[in-house]
Design a protein around this motif. Structure first.
Motif, mmCIF file in Angstrom:
data_model
loop_
_atom_site.group_PDB
_atom_site.id
_atom_site.type_symbol
_atom_site.label_atom_id
_atom_site.label_comp_id
_atom_site.label_asym_id
_atom_site.label_seq_id
_atom_site.Cartn_x
_atom_site.Cartn_y
_atom_site.Cartn_z
ATOM 1 N N GLU A 1 -36.785 29.270 -54.038
ATOM 2 C CA GLU A 1 -37.168 27.510 -53.690
ATOM 3 C C GLU A 1 -36.501 26.750 -54.680
ATOM 4 N N SER A 2 -36.430 27.067 -56.055
ATOM 5 C CA SER A 2 -36.034 26.023 -56.986
ATOM 6 C C SER A 2 -34.582 26.195 -56.959
ATOM 7 N N VAL A 3 -33.749 27.497 -56.712
ATOM 8 C CA VAL A 3 -32.285 27.272 -56.517
ATOM 9 C C VAL A 3 -31.824 26.149 -55.482
ATOM 10 N N VAL A 4 -32.447 26.697 -54.142
ATOM 11 C CA VAL A 4 -32.214 25.919 -52.916
ATOM 12 C C VAL A 4 -32.354 24.281 -53.270
ATOM 13 N N ASP A 5 -33.514 24.074 -53.684
ATOM 14 C CA ASP A 5 -33.911 22.701 -53.966
ATOM 15 C C ASP A 5 -32.944 21.946 -55.071
ATOM 16 N N GLY A 6 -32.594 22.716 -56.028
ATOM 17 C CA GLY A 6 -31.325 22.152 -56.801
ATOM 18 C C GLY A 6 -30.163 21.870 -56.457
ATOM 19 N N VAL A 7 -29.666 23.144 -55.299
ATOM 20 C CA VAL A 7 -28.466 22.964 -54.654
ATOM 21 C C VAL A 7 -28.551 21.348 -53.755
ATOM 22 N N ARG B 1 -22.891 14.516 -50.759
ATOM 23 C CA ARG B 1 -22.084 14.944 -49.751
ATOM 24 C C ARG B 1 -22.648 15.313 -48.393
ATOM 25 N N LEU B 2 -24.043 15.653 -48.429
ATOM 26 C CA LEU B 2 -24.753 16.200 -47.191
ATOM 27 C C LEU B 2 -24.949 14.718 -46.457
ATOM 28 N N ALA B 3 -25.249 13.615 -47.485
ATOM 29 C CA ALA B 3 -25.366 12.306 -46.582
ATOM 30 C C ALA B 3 -24.214 11.641 -45.842
ATOM 31 N N GLU B 4 -22.944 11.862 -46.685
ATOM 32 C CA GLU B 4 -21.640 11.652 -45.822
ATOM 33 C C GLU B 4 -21.426 12.393 -44.643
ATOM 34 N N ALA B 5 -21.919 13.611 -44.603
ATOM 35 C CA ALA B 5 -21.418 14.456 -43.542
ATOM 36 C C ALA B 5 -22.623 13.972 -42.674
ATOM 37 N N GLY B 6 -23.787 13.206 -42.872
ATOM 38 C CA GLY B 6 -24.671 13.151 -41.966
ATOM 39 C C GLY B 6 -25.556 14.441 -41.373
ATOM 40 N N ALA B 7 -25.514 15.218 -42.517
ATOM 41 C CA ALA B 7 -26.095 16.605 -42.086
ATOM 42 C C ALA B 7 -27.710 16.575 -42.198
ATOM 43 N N GLU B 8 -28.275 17.409 -41.141
ATOM 44 C CA GLU B 8 -29.802 17.533 -41.107
ATOM 45 C C GLU B 8 -30.051 18.750 -41.675
ATOM 46 N N VAL B 9 -30.796 19.121 -42.817
ATOM 47 C CA VAL B 9 -31.215 20.228 -43.509
ATOM 48 C C VAL B 9 -32.612 20.609 -43.334
ATOM 49 N N HIS B 10 -33.020 21.734 -42.809
ATOM 50 C CA HIS B 10 -34.173 22.135 -42.636
ATOM 51 C C HIS B 10 -34.547 23.574 -43.590
ATOM 52 N N VAL B 11 -35.619 23.258 -44.447
ATOM 53 C CA VAL B 11 -35.813 24.500 -45.332
ATOM 54 C C VAL B 11 -37.345 25.199 -45.019
ATOM 55 N N GLU B 12 -37.222 26.362 -44.400
ATOM 56 C CA GLU B 12 -38.645 27.130 -44.106
ATOM 57 C C GLU B 12 -39.135 27.405 -45.305
ATOM 58 N N ARG B 13 -40.339 27.041 -45.821
ATOM 59 C CA ARG B 13 -40.975 27.580 -47.013
ATOM 60 C C ARG B 13 -42.423 28.172 -46.597
ATOM 61 N N PRO B 14 -42.664 29.205 -47.298
ATOM 62 C CA PRO B 14 -42.170 29.307 -48.893
ATOM 63 C C PRO B 14 -40.948 30.241 -48.760
ATOM 64 N N LEU B 15 -40.041 30.073 -49.736
ATOM 65 C CA LEU B 15 -39.107 31.478 -50.229
ATOM 66 C C LEU B 15 -39.305 32.084 -51.492
ATOM 67 N N ALA B 16 -39.119 33.291 -51.269
ATOM 68 C CA ALA B 16 -39.643 34.327 -51.980
ATOM 69 C C ALA B 16 -38.709 34.178 -53.639
ATOM 70 N N LEU C 1 -26.332 32.597 -58.631
ATOM 71 C CA LEU C 1 -27.056 32.317 -57.496
ATOM 72 C C LEU C 1 -26.831 31.075 -56.916
ATOM 73 N N GLY C 2 -27.151 29.992 -57.649
ATOM 74 C CA GLY C 2 -26.760 28.527 -57.307
ATOM 75 C C GLY C 2 -25.698 28.001 -56.761
ATOM 76 N N GLN C 3 -24.497 29.016 -57.435
ATOM 77 C CA GLN C 3 -23.128 28.540 -57.165
ATOM 78 C C GLN C 3 -22.834 29.118 -55.896
ATOM 79 N N ALA C 4 -23.629 30.398 -55.469
ATOM 80 C CA ALA C 4 -23.334 31.255 -53.993
ATOM 81 C C ALA C 4 -24.028 30.133 -53.014
ATOM 82 N N VAL C 5 -25.204 30.067 -53.176
ATOM 83 C CA VAL C 5 -25.911 29.027 -52.252
ATOM 84 C C VAL C 5 -25.442 27.844 -51.954
ATOM 85 N N GLU C 6 -24.884 27.159 -53.050
ATOM 86 C CA GLU C 6 -24.099 25.883 -52.826
ATOM 87 C C GLU C 6 -23.163 25.896 -51.896
ATOM 88 N N ASN C 7 -22.072 26.876 -52.107
ATOM 89 C CA ASN C 7 -20.853 27.433 -51.382
ATOM 90 C C ASN C 7 -21.292 27.592 -49.737
#
Length: 449
Positions: free
Chosen positions: A303-309, A316-331, A340-346
């Motif tokens: 969760e902390s990794v995804v939130d940081g990304v 960039r997400l706002a420029e693309a008009g992207a809608e992102v939904h995170v199903e919590r909790p994450l393990a 791991l943060g770099q991989a998730v960001e990519n």
């Protein structure tokens, strides 16, 4: 009666030992064939590795593995042609030879083009021809090895069965011929022959293992040198690129009003090209750095990794008009937080990039447990990927679309794959063309072995 039984037992023992010797020779022959086909696979791979190194660096010394493999592979194929007698295997061998000829022809063409131009050689490498040939060669080699291993299993089973019967007959002979020096001498002579065969087999296995270890070390060292060169070259190229970008900006700011529209457009293109090249160099640096930096694993919250990304990528997400939904909790997983943060960001930026024209990017992030592992999914509503390309996209510089359609460097997913490999995890994708993709990474659950 005793003499008749002794004679019969001696005949049976002699026949059994003859068949046992024949079985051992057949098994030894099959092992030799397997060693040769393994050498063919290694030599084709070594040739491609040398070619890639030469294309990347332009240094002739990287052609040594390529030139040596070209020389050795035909000798190995000639030896195989002599050893292989089964019709189905001879047919596979006959199908394999023109594929290897075509592959080496493709390698030679790119090497020749590299002497003229890096871009010309790279255009050939980026086509599917070389990869298609390697896949077909690998398929033929795998089928050949599977058939030969099945033959080895059958021959080994026959060998074990005959060895069992030989042992029984020898015991019966010993019981019936306690005072027979002739039978004893024959038996010991046979045993000596078997000992030599066993010694030859052990020597063969040691030799094969040694060759495999040497080839593995050579390939590992070549890959390390290539990574080091990529790292050095990338660093050296960044300074002139920054200068290009700075001069283009200065030209635009100081003399933009004096330039015609075409000149202004050229100035913008110089700046854009410099930015794109710098992004490519940065990705090459990131990919190369993953091979050499120390990776220490510890419990990390997904969760902390995804939130940081998401926080870093908010603009960039706002420029693309992207809608992102995170199903919590994450393990929590066992990983290196930065890698791991770099991989998730990519993965997230990849999800919003490959969207059909006019469609609003939608990204769903969720996690699920697989035994002692945790799998994080990044799902999108993009254009999807054909099944035949789903493994290929994780290799460096593999693009399915032109940069003008979907911009990027072609290294992002390769960074994801190498990142997960360094952390002891896995990565992959499930996708259907036109229905989106679900990229996933899998790591060990924190607190579990």
């Amino acid at each position: 009666m005793t003499a008749a039984l002794l004679t019969a037992a001696a005949l049976l023992l002699n026949l059994s030992l003859s068949r046992l010797t024949e079985s051992r020779l057949l098994a030894f022959e099959t092992n030799t064939v397997l060693r040769h086909i393994a050498q063919v696979r290694a030599e084709v791979t070594a040739a491609e590795t040398g070619q890639r190194g030469y294309i990347l660096t332009g240094e002739r010394r990287y052609l040594a593995p390529y030139e040596e493999a070209v020389t050795r592979v035909w000798s190995t194929l000639t030896d195989l042609d002599t050893l292989v007698r089964a019709p189905d295997q001879r047919q596979r061998l006959a199908e394999m030879r023109p594929l290897i000829e075509a592959k080496f022809g493709e390698l030679a063409r790119t090497v020749e083009l590299r002497g003229q131009s890096f871009d010309a050689a790279l255009r050939v490498v980026r086509t599917d021809e070389g990869q298609r040939l390697m896949e077909e060669i690998a398929t033929r080699v795998q089928a050949f090895e599977q058939s030969e291993r099945a033959r080895l299993v059958a021959r080994t089973g026959a060998l074990e069965s005959r060895a069992t019967w030989a042992t029984r007959y020898a015991g019966l002979t010993v019981l019936l011929a306690l005072g027979s020096a002739v039978i004893a001498a024959l038996w010991f002579a046979r045993q000596k022959t078997h000992a030599k065969l066993f010694a030859a087999e052990r020597g063969f296995r040691r030799d094969l293992e040694h060759q495999v270890e040497e080839r593995t070390l050579q390939l590992t060292e070549a890959n390390r040198e290539l990574d080091a060169y990529a790292y050095t070259i990338s660093h050296d190229l960044r300074a002139p690129l920054r200068a290009m970008h700075g001069y283009a900006d200065a030209l635009s700011e100081d003399y933009g009003s004096l330039l015609p529209k075409e000149g202004q457009r050229f100035t913008q293109r110089i700046g854009a090209a410099a930015s794109q090249m710098e992004e490519l160099i940065q990705d090459i640096l990131s990919y190369s750095r993953l091979a050499r930096e120390e990776v220490r694993l510890r419990p990390v919250s997904l969760e902390s990794v995804v939130d940081g990304v998401l926080a870093r990528s908010a603009e960039r997400l706002a420029e693309a008009g992207a809608e992102v939904h995170v199903e919590r909790p994450l393990a929590e997983v066992t990983a290196h937080a930065a890698i791991l943060g770099q991989a998730v960001e990519n993965l997230i930026l990849n999800a919003i990039k490959f969207t059909a024209s006019g469609a609003k990017p939608k990204v769903r992030i969720r996690a699920e447990r697989h035994g002692s592992m945790v799998r994080l999914h990044v799902e999108d509503n993009g254009i999807g990927i054909d099944l035949e390309h789903q493994e290929r996209i994780f290799r460096p510089f593999e693009r399915l679309h032109g940069a003008e359609t979907y911009p990027g460097t072609g290294i992002g997913l390769a960074i994801v794959r190498r990142s997960l490999d360094r952390m002891g995890g896995r990565s992959g994708v499930n996708s259907t063309p036109g229905q989106g993709s679900s990229f996933w990474i899998e790591l060990g659950r924190a607190g579990e072995e």
